[in-house]
Design an enzyme around this catalytic site. Structure first.
Site, PDB file in Angstrom:
ATOM      1  N   GLU A 112      78.728   7.470  48.034  1.00 59.23           N
ATOM      2  CA  GLU A 112      77.529   7.367  47.498  1.00 59.23           C
ATOM      3  C   GLU A 112      76.842   8.899  47.436  1.00 59.23           C
ATOM      4  O   GLU A 112      76.838   9.507  48.435  1.00 59.23           O
ATOM      5  CB  GLU A 112      76.513   6.433  47.843  1.00 59.23           C
ATOM      6  N   CYS A 125      71.191  14.537  47.590  1.00 61.75           N
ATOM      7  CA  CYS A 125      71.630  14.130  48.942  1.00 61.75           C
ATOM      8  C   CYS A 125      73.173  13.963  48.704  1.00 61.75           C
ATOM      9  O   CYS A 125      73.552  12.869  47.996  1.00 61.75           O
ATOM     10  CB  CYS A 125      71.016  12.985  49.531  1.00 61.75           C
ATOM     11  N   CYS A 132      82.253   7.410  58.009  1.00 62.38           N
ATOM     12  CA  CYS A 132      81.876   8.375  58.827  1.00 62.38           C
ATOM     13  C   CYS A 132      82.566   8.073  60.373  1.00 62.38           C
ATOM     14  O   CYS A 132      82.344   6.864  60.645  1.00 62.38           O
ATOM     15  CB  CYS A 132      80.288   8.498  59.037  1.00 62.38           C
ATOM     16  N   CYS A 136      77.203   6.477  64.935  1.00 64.83           N
ATOM     17  CA  CYS A 136      75.746   6.313  65.218  1.00 64.83           C
ATOM     18  C   CYS A 136      75.454   4.849  65.145  1.00 64.83           C
ATOM     19  O   CYS A 136      75.556   4.353  64.046  1.00 64.83           O
ATOM     20  CB  CYS A 136      74.841   7.185  64.746  1.00 64.83           C
ATOM     21  N   CYS A 139      73.137   3.550  62.003  1.00 68.79           N
ATOM     22  CA  CYS A 139      73.474   4.051  60.673  1.00 68.79           C
ATOM     23  C   CYS A 139      74.639   3.039  59.902  1.00 68.79           C
ATOM     24  O   CYS A 139      75.430   3.072  60.501  1.00 68.79           O
ATOM     25  CB  CYS A 139      73.932   5.594  60.946  1.00 68.79           C
ATOM     26  N   CYS A 366      67.759   7.477  54.339  1.00 69.37           N
ATOM     27  CA  CYS A 366      68.688   7.963  55.317  1.00 69.37           C
ATOM     28  C   CYS A 366      69.135   6.879  56.210  1.00 69.37           C
ATOM     29  O   CYS A 366      68.582   6.029  56.387  1.00 69.37           O
ATOM     30  CB  CYS A 366      67.660   8.577  56.265  1.00 69.37           C
TER      31      CYS A 366
END
Length: 375
Positions: A112, A125, A132, A136, A139, A366
């Site tokens: 995205e 962005c 990923c 984390c 996230c 974010c």
């Protein structure tokens, strides 16, 4: 806070067979582009014509390349402009000025990007990985695991498409140009260093070999991969570096950001300071404020002390109200606590600005990108 250690996940989570993206014009250097067009039986100057259409006119449509013979168009675009991204869903917020696009890649991996139009700038962005691998804990992307790295062309295509939409007036406010690119979408940019730097070079290269953007308007974020941060400092391209810190003490940061067990808080901050010394570009410290987790006054003081101990004028802190993610046990800090956190940082002489977050209602802010088909 649980003291249970979080496993550092740096390898890919396998999600079916993944191949290498097909070669694309953008993946090639200017000289390689000349070689590619001549290998197809075309004159060398066709490479510059293609670059002008792609980077200046923002098109890969052969029908719009009217300065090329029809037969040449079909051959060149068929070989050098394979379709890498297919937009499958678009969500908007803020009166249409925030646009989140879900793309399917050639192998059905999903990423995205989020385009945000402000009064005085436009920011995209971009994603540099599908998923990923750094896990984390707060996230949404980090909970997906890593599918694969994106190629340079797959990243640049996100940028071209956003720039094209802005130039065509498809975002409310009239036709305009893309001014800023931030590598804060899906993935850890410095874990895909080669492709990200290839993208940066295409962004800042003068027309017609690139988009001609200012390096000052390109931001590369990282959770603190120190060797790659130091390598970035030596590239001679003064992009803005954003360090996602989220805690000033190793005990908590190792839980929130598992890579901290490899390169700790001081390692990351020392590298960030070296980046400033090498480039003269002020580093951004990103800090997601999580209620009763990392928003304590003493942690603001500790962060302020650590930043101030490394000098003045080299850093700017961006506390970010935590954006909600599905199933998360954490929430954003109370506004009064947020204000106290900012005040304490400023008392240590640290320039501090609460990050403006947009698109949270479409899971486009974010930490929220999860490439879900239905929302």
């Amino acid at each position: 806070m649980s003291a249970t250690p979080v496993r550092l996940q740096l390898s890919a989570t396998t999600r079916g067979a993944r191949g290498k993206p097909p070669r694309h014009f953008v993946d090639l250097t200017p000289q390689e582009r000349v070689e590619a067009v001549t290998a197809l039986g075309e004159k060398p100057f066709r490479a510059k014509q293609l670059a002008t259409h792609y980077f200046t006119h923002l098109t890969n449509d052969p029908e719009k390349m009217t300065d090329l013979p029809k037969a040449s168009r079909d051959v060149l675009t068929g070989d050098l402009f394979p379709q890498l991204l297919t937009a499958t869903r678009t969500l908007t917020a803020d009166g249409g000025t925030t646009v989140k696009t879900l793309y399917h890649l050639f192998d059905d991996a999903k990423v995205e990007s989020v385009l945000m139009r402000y009064a005085n700038r436009t920011t995209l962005c971009v994603s540099s990985q599908a998923g990923c691998g750094l896990a984390c804990s707060f996230c949404a992307t980090g909970q997906l695991g890593l599918t694969r790295n994106l190629s340079t062309a797959e990243i640049v295509e996100q940028v071209r498409e956003a720039a094209r939409a802005l130039a065509a007036g498809e975002v409310p406010g009239g036709a305009t140009r893309l001014t800023n690119v931030v590598f804060m979408g899906m993935g850890e940019p410095l874990a895909n260093y080669k492709a990200v730097m290839g993208t940066v070079r295409r962004l800042v290269a003068p027309a017609p070999d690139g988009l001609g953007m200012s390096a000052r308007n390109v931001t590369v974020s990282t959770v603190g991969m120190v060797p790659a941060m130091d390598k970035l400092a030596g590239e001679g391209i003064p992009v803005t570096l954003a360090l996602s810190l989220h805690a000033p003490d190793d005990e908590l940061r190792s839980e929130l950001v598992p890579v901290n067990t490899r390169w700790d808080v001081d390692d990351a901050l020392d590298s960030a300071r070296r980046y400033f010394d090498a480039t003269g570009r002020r580093v951004s410290i990103e800090y997601a404020l999580i209620r009763d987790v990392n928003d304590h006054a003493w942690r603001a003081d500790l962060l302020g002390e650590k930043l101030a101990a490394r000098g003045t004028g080299w850093v700017h802190c961006n506390p970010i109200p935590l954006n909600p993610t599905p199933g998360s046990r954490w929430t954003a800090s109370d506004p009064a606590v947020e204000r106290e956190f900012v005040a304490r940082l400023r008392a240590h002489g640290i320039p501090t600005t609460i990050r403006d977050t947009r698109g949270s209602d479409i899971d486009g802010a974010c930490g929220q990108l999860a490439a879900e088909e239905d929302q």
